[in-house]
Design a protein around this motif. Structure first.
Motif, short mmCIF file in Angstrom:
data_model
loop_
_atom_site.label_atom_id
_atom_site.label_comp_id
_atom_site.label_asym_id
_atom_site.label_seq_id
_atom_site.Cartn_x
_atom_site.Cartn_y
_atom_site.Cartn_z
N PRO A 2 0.87 -1.08 0.04
CA PRO A 2 -0.05 0.02 0.08
C PRO A 2 1.01 1.31 -0.12
N SER A 3 0.38 2.19 -0.68
CA SER A 3 0.98 3.53 -0.77
C SER A 3 1.13 4.22 0.82
N ARG A 4 0.35 4.05 1.41
CA ARG A 4 0.09 4.50 2.90
C ARG A 4 1.52 4.14 3.70
N ARG A 5 1.98 2.98 3.28
CA ARG A 5 3.03 2.46 4.21
C ARG A 5 4.31 3.15 3.61
N LEU A 6 4.36 3.36 2.34
CA LEU A 6 5.44 4.47 1.70
C LEU A 6 5.36 5.90 2.18
N THR A 7 4.18 6.33 2.33
CA THR A 7 4.33 7.68 2.72
C THR A 7 4.79 7.74 4.19
N LEU A 8 4.18 6.84 4.94
CA LEU A 8 4.71 6.77 6.47
C LEU A 8 6.11 6.62 6.60
N LEU A 9 6.70 5.92 5.70
CA LEU A 9 8.00 5.73 5.93
C LEU A 9 9.04 7.03 5.51
N ALA A 64 13.30 11.56 0.15
CA ALA A 64 12.57 10.91 1.04
C ALA A 64 11.17 11.39 0.61
N HIS A 65 11.20 12.85 0.76
CA HIS A 65 10.02 13.38 0.10
C HIS A 65 9.39 13.21 -1.12
N THR A 66 10.42 13.09 -2.05
CA THR A 66 9.92 12.84 -3.48
C THR A 66 9.33 11.36 -3.59
N LEU A 67 9.89 10.67 -2.70
CA LEU A 67 9.08 8.96 -2.94
C LEU A 67 7.75 8.95 -2.35
N THR A 68 7.42 10.06 -1.49
CA THR A 68 5.91 9.89 -1.18
C THR A 68 5.01 10.63 -1.87
N ARG A 69 5.57 11.33 -3.08
CA ARG A 69 4.66 11.98 -3.85
C ARG A 69 4.18 11.34 -5.19
N PRO A 70 2.92 11.59 -5.73
CA PRO A 70 2.57 10.96 -6.80
C PRO A 70 3.80 11.10 -8.33
N THR A 71 4.27 12.55 -8.15
CA THR A 71 5.28 12.75 -9.27
C THR A 71 6.41 11.82 -8.82
N GLY A 72 6.51 11.34 -7.88
CA GLY A 72 7.85 10.44 -7.75
C GLY A 72 8.05 9.38 -8.59
N ARG A 73 6.80 8.77 -9.04
CA ARG A 73 6.79 7.64 -9.81
C ARG A 73 7.07 8.02 -11.27
N ARG A 74 6.96 9.30 -11.58
CA ARG A 74 7.28 9.71 -12.95
C ARG A 74 8.75 10.34 -12.88
N ALA A 75 9.23 10.35 -11.75
CA ALA A 75 10.70 11.35 -11.99
C ALA A 75 11.62 10.46 -12.56
N PRO A 76 12.53 10.96 -13.45
CA PRO A 76 13.71 10.07 -13.80
C PRO A 76 14.17 9.16 -13.11
N ALA A 77 14.74 8.11 -13.38
CA ALA A 77 15.09 7.06 -12.36
C ALA A 77 16.39 7.52 -11.90
N VAL A 137 16.81 3.33 8.42
CA VAL A 137 15.82 2.14 8.21
C VAL A 137 14.42 2.51 7.52
N THR A 138 14.14 3.86 7.50
CA THR A 138 12.87 4.23 7.03
C THR A 138 13.16 4.73 5.80
N LEU A 139 14.21 5.36 5.33
CA LEU A 139 14.43 5.94 3.92
C LEU A 139 14.70 4.71 3.01
N LEU A 140 15.47 3.59 3.59
CA LEU A 140 15.83 2.34 2.55
C LEU A 140 14.31 1.68 2.77
N GLY A 141 13.60 1.78 3.67
CA GLY A 141 12.37 1.00 3.71
C GLY A 141 11.43 1.53 2.74
N ALA A 142 11.23 3.12 2.65
CA ALA A 142 10.36 3.53 1.66
C ALA A 142 10.99 3.31 0.42
N PHE A 143 12.36 3.23 0.09
CA PHE A 143 12.61 3.07 -1.25
C PHE A 143 12.26 1.70 -1.59
#
Length: 334
Positions: A2-9, A64-77, A137-143
């Protein structure tokens, strides 16, 4: 996942950066809070070092903030993967080294250098490394969540099912020696962690409980990367193994070689070069190990970038080929 886990991390990682960023900003502005001996280094060097580390942690918070945003999926890898790979190479050995060294000090009674008050007050180490622990832990977990959302098809694929990319044969020519070199460099770090005097003075080999644990951690990560790289190069050995396991080993160990080994050696070499009377480059076996770690880290980085580009292009190509146009303006998918 779920995306909420990504947002929390991701948000927790941003908050974990706040104490370190606040402390560094105060030091740059001249408020020597928690600094026992502010005159040990020149003011210019002190400000430059703290401003640089402040910038690094700011980038980590922004990623870390970019990973939680919808634009993060469209960001250059590359915009996300490069700082995350470097952060993995810095945070994982730092956390494991500090935690392992502290536990070893408690068990053996060895002196923990973080408890001394020569330069920094002990409470500063708690704030800094406590923040790094939560941040790592949280940054790598979010990634990890983000990577499975964006490249889950590749990560869950078995090694035997990977497409034979156009440059795989050429990459083997460079990556096979890189795997051997990673294993050799990892073995040297493990020997140093065990107290060996190989290529170093006896006083330097003695080190501290933290430095020994850091060498152990760095050496084991490099050995893990060598094993993962061989599995990726020779998928027929374990065709049913999921790609994510050897890839995670290469990601972490390769990042450790590049950031914790090579880049740290380069920073010390540049610093020594600007110091009067000091050698321009660290010599001996430690200098050679640092230079080789930088080279092998860059090799793994380039190979990973080419492979990811080719595999994702192959996935997009297969998706287009599966699309059947029945009539103008209407599309169905098989």
């Amino acid at each position: 996942m779920p995306s909420r886990r990504l947002t929390l991390l991701g948000r927790t990682a941003v908050l974990a950066c706040a104490p370190y960023l606040t402390l560094k900003l105060l030091w740059v502005l001249g408020f020597d809070i928690g600094v026992v001996d502010p005159d040990r280094f020149g003011r210019a060097v002190w400000i430059a070092a703290n401003a640089f580390t402040f910038l690094l942690d700011t980038i980590a918070a922004a990623v870390a903030h970019t990973l939680t945003r919808p634009t993060g999926r469209r960001a250059p890898a590359w915009l996300l993967l490069l700082p995350l790979w470097t952060a993995s190479g810095l945070l994982v050995p730092l956390i494991t080294g500090v935690v392992g060294g502290s536990l070893a000090g408690l068990v053996t009674g060895a002196r923990n250098p973080m408890g001394s008050d020569d330069l920094i007050a002990p409470w500063v180490f708690g704030v800094v490394y406590g923040g790094f622990l939560v941040e790592g832990v949280t940054l790598l977990g979010a990634f990890a969540v983000y990577a499975h959302q964006r490249w889950g098809g590749l990560l869950r694929a078995p090694l035997g099912g990977l497409a034979d990319t156009g440059t795989r044969t050429v990459q083997r020519i460079f990556l096979a020696p890189a795997a051997v070199l990673l294993a050799a460099l990892g073995s040297v770090h493990v020997l140093w962690g065990a107290g060996s005097t190989l290529g170093v003075d006896a006083a330097e080999a003695a080190g501290t409980v933290i430095s020994s644990a850091s060498d152990w951690s760095q050496g084991l990560l490099l050995l893990l990367a060598a094993a993962g790289l061989l599995l990726l190069l020779l998928p027929r050995l374990t065709p049913g193994l999921r790609v994510r396991w050897p890839l995670a080993a290469v990601w972490t160990g390769g990042g450790t070689a590049f950031a914790c080994g090579g880049c740290m050696w380069l920073v010390r070499a540049v610093t020594d070069g600007f110091s009067p009377g000091a050698p321009a480059v660290s010599g001996g076996l430690p200098g050679l190990v640092g230079a080789l770690e930088l080279c092998v880290g860059l090799t793994v980085l380039c190979a990973g970038a080419f492979t990811l580009g080719e595999l994702t292009a192959d996935v997009r190509g297969n998706a287009r080929r599966r699309m059947i146009v029945e009539r103008p303006g209407t599309r169905t998918y098989t």
